[in-house]
Design a protein around this motif. Structure first.
Motif, PDB file in Angstrom:
ATOM      1  N   LYS A 195      -9.951  -8.080   1.482  1.00 27.39           N
ATOM      2  CA  LYS A 195     -10.119  -8.287   0.037  1.00 27.39           C
ATOM      3  C   LYS A 195      -9.101  -7.424  -0.704  1.00 27.39           C
ATOM      4  CE  LYS A 195     -13.660  -8.615  -3.517  1.00 27.39           C
ATOM      5  NZ  LYS A 195     -12.983  -9.743  -4.126  1.00 27.39           N
ATOM      6  N   TYR A 196      -8.433  -8.036  -1.674  1.00 27.85           N
ATOM      7  CA  TYR A 196      -7.428  -7.277  -2.432  1.00 27.85           C
ATOM      8  C   TYR A 196      -8.116  -6.153  -3.205  1.00 27.85           C
ATOM      9  CZ  TYR A 196      -3.234  -6.234  -5.025  1.00 27.85           C
ATOM     10  OH  TYR A 196      -2.137  -5.582  -5.529  1.00 27.85           O
ATOM     11  N   PRO A 197      -7.634  -4.910  -3.038  1.00 24.53           N
ATOM     12  CA  PRO A 197      -8.328  -3.799  -3.705  1.00 24.53           C
ATOM     13  C   PRO A 197      -8.195  -3.856  -5.231  1.00 24.53           C
ATOM     14  CG  PRO A 197      -6.537  -3.033  -2.268  1.00 24.53           C
ATOM     15  CD  PRO A 197      -6.453  -4.507  -2.313  1.00 24.53           C
ATOM     16  N   ARG A 198      -9.081  -3.132  -5.902  1.00 23.28           N
ATOM     17  CA  ARG A 198      -9.028  -3.074  -7.368  1.00 23.28           C
ATOM     18  C   ARG A 198      -7.806  -2.273  -7.784  1.00 23.28           C
ATOM     19  NH1 ARG A 198     -12.610  -3.655 -11.706  1.00 23.28           N
ATOM     20  NH2 ARG A 198     -12.299  -1.745 -12.884  1.00 23.28           N
ATOM     21  N   ARG A 199      -6.946  -2.902  -8.565  1.00 19.16           N
ATOM     22  CA  ARG A 199      -5.722  -2.216  -9.014  1.00 19.16           C
ATOM     23  C   ARG A 199      -5.328  -2.667 -10.402  1.00 19.16           C
ATOM     24  NH1 ARG A 199      -2.387  -2.499  -3.397  1.00 19.16           N
ATOM     25  NH2 ARG A 199      -3.671  -0.944  -2.411  1.00 19.16           N
ATOM     26  N   ARG A 203       0.855  -1.200   0.000  1.00 19.22           N
ATOM     27  CA  ARG A 203       0.000   0.000   0.000  1.00 19.22           C
ATOM     28  C   ARG A 203       0.881   1.236   0.000  1.00 19.22           C
ATOM     29  NH1 ARG A 203      -5.261  -1.662   1.448  1.00 19.22           N
ATOM     30  NH2 ARG A 203      -5.268  -3.588   2.630  1.00 19.22           N
ATOM     31  N   ASN A 258      -0.906   2.146  -4.611  1.00 22.05           N
ATOM     32  CA  ASN A 258      -2.348   2.353  -4.493  1.00 22.05           C
ATOM     33  C   ASN A 258      -3.030   2.282  -5.852  1.00 22.05           C
ATOM     34  OD1 ASN A 258      -2.223   2.651  -1.775  1.00 22.05           O
ATOM     35  ND2 ASN A 258      -2.101   4.879  -1.798  1.00 22.05           N
TER      36      ASN A 258
END
Ligand SMILES: NC(=O)c1ccc[n+]([C@@H]2O[C@H](COP(=O)([O-])OP(=O)(O)OC[C@H]3O[C@@H](n4cnc5c(N)ncnc54)[C@H](OP(=O)(O)O)[C@@H]3O)[C@@H](O)[C@H]2O)c1
Length: 310
Positions: free
Chosen positions: A298-302, A233, A238
């Protein structure tokens, strides 16, 4: 506890098996195998549970930190493990050191020494400022990588097969010589002063960003390399999963804008393809590890590596 160690073809590796106490760990079993064979030190060993014939499931790899009893059938004190020799190993630091040392040494040879006379050119050569800056840029890049290997990265894998040293050195050393040959060539035509400045300035900014990405990755683990894989992060992480690869690719783009050789662009494309492949695998692994189930985040949208394309 009695452990039977067999090869993948079912042949017994340690005649009569190994007796260990019931609380022994996989690492202790590996040490015991080493002391009996005198050849297969722990990092050379891959131990798995036997797979039922006819099934296509992947074998379970034994975790060195786990207790052997975790892999036994209920109330059983007998265990059979399948042994595979991974071949001679080297530490990751050794691997990276040698692969980066080549370009660091080879590139200046083309700049400082009259090597072009062996390719049929005279010894007279005008050195353009861009060639001098390219030498500094190149050496800075590989010196940075060596220093990061020893002082920044916290690797989770102890070793890599020795054969990877030869494969990786072939890749880095050959490309180093290929690019050095063309950038330092007596017939080299420099780009405009403005283009050179834009290229090197952009590349340097990307190298600094790449360094900062490596610091962020470092801080995800304890000094001993423990901590597994975390969600990176902050800063460019990000936006993109493999921000360190993104900045690596862009810093080579900066070098190529400034020096403009076909050899440099070939390297850029090959390196970008390799890193894209790895980035896709890393992105998949993080999404699988952090699936948002059973209390896991939860893995963030990237983006994976190169926004806005991938
Ligand atoms: N020009 C080229 O062809 C090329 C190709 C590849 C790399 N590079 C450069 O070399 C640098 C290092 O490459 P690399 O492939 O080793 O990078 P990497 O796999 O991203 O790893 C860098 C370090 O961070 C750790 N790490 C990565 N993701 C993590 C996470 N989610 N949680 C905790 N730790 C994590 C890695 O641990 P593990 O030990 O577990 O992997 C490793 O120690 C790159 O960033 C790039 O600048 C250049």
């Amino acid at each position: 506890m009695k452990v039977t160690v067999v090869s993948r073809s079912g042949k017994e590796i340690i005649k009569g098996g190994i007796e260990l106490n019931d609380a022994a760990t996989v690492a202790e079993l590996q040490e015991a195998i080493y002391s009996r064979t005198k050849k297969y030190y722990p990092s050379r060993q891959r131990l798995t549970l036997p797979v039922q014939p006819g099934t296509s499931t992947k074998p379970v790899v034994l975790n060195p930190k786990a207790n052997l009893s975790e892999y036994c059938e209920k109330n059983s004190t007998n265990l059979t493990v399948v042994f595979k020799d991974l071949g001679p190993q080297v530490s990751y630091r050794t691997l990276f050191f040698f692969e980066y040392l080549g370009p660091l040494v080879i590139y200046p040879i083309f700049y400082y020494f009259p090597v072009y006379k062996y390719f049929g050119y005279g010894t007279e050569r005008t050195i353009h400022p861009v060639q001098t800056y390219a030498l500094y840029y190149w050496c800075f890049h590989y010196a940075k990588r060596i220093l990061e290997t020893f002082f920044v990265h916290r690797f989770s894998h102890a070793t890599s097969p020795l054969s990877n040293v030869f494969r990786n050195c072939a890749y880095y050393w050959t490309f180093g010589a290929y690019i050095a040959y063309y950038v330092n060539h007596p017939l080299y035509t420099p780009v405009s002063d403005l283009q050179m400045k834009i290229g090197f300035a952009f590349g340097l900014i990307c190298q600094l960003c790449n360094f900062y990405c490596h610091i962020i990755l470092r801080n995800l683990r304890s000094p001993s390399g423990n901590g597994g894989y975390q969600i990176p992060r902050g800063f460019l992480f990000n936006i993109v999963t493999c921000a360190n690869y993104t900045t690596e690719i862009y810093q080579w783009l900066g070098f190529n804008i400034a020096t403009q050789t076909a050899a440099g662009y070939v390297f850029l494309v090959v390196a970008a393809l390799i890193m894209t492949n790895w980035a896709l695998a890393k992105h998949r692994r993080l999404k699988k590890l952090f699936d948002g189930k059973d209390g896991r985040p939860k893995y963030p949208r990237r983006w994976v590596i190169l926004p806005p394309f991938l």
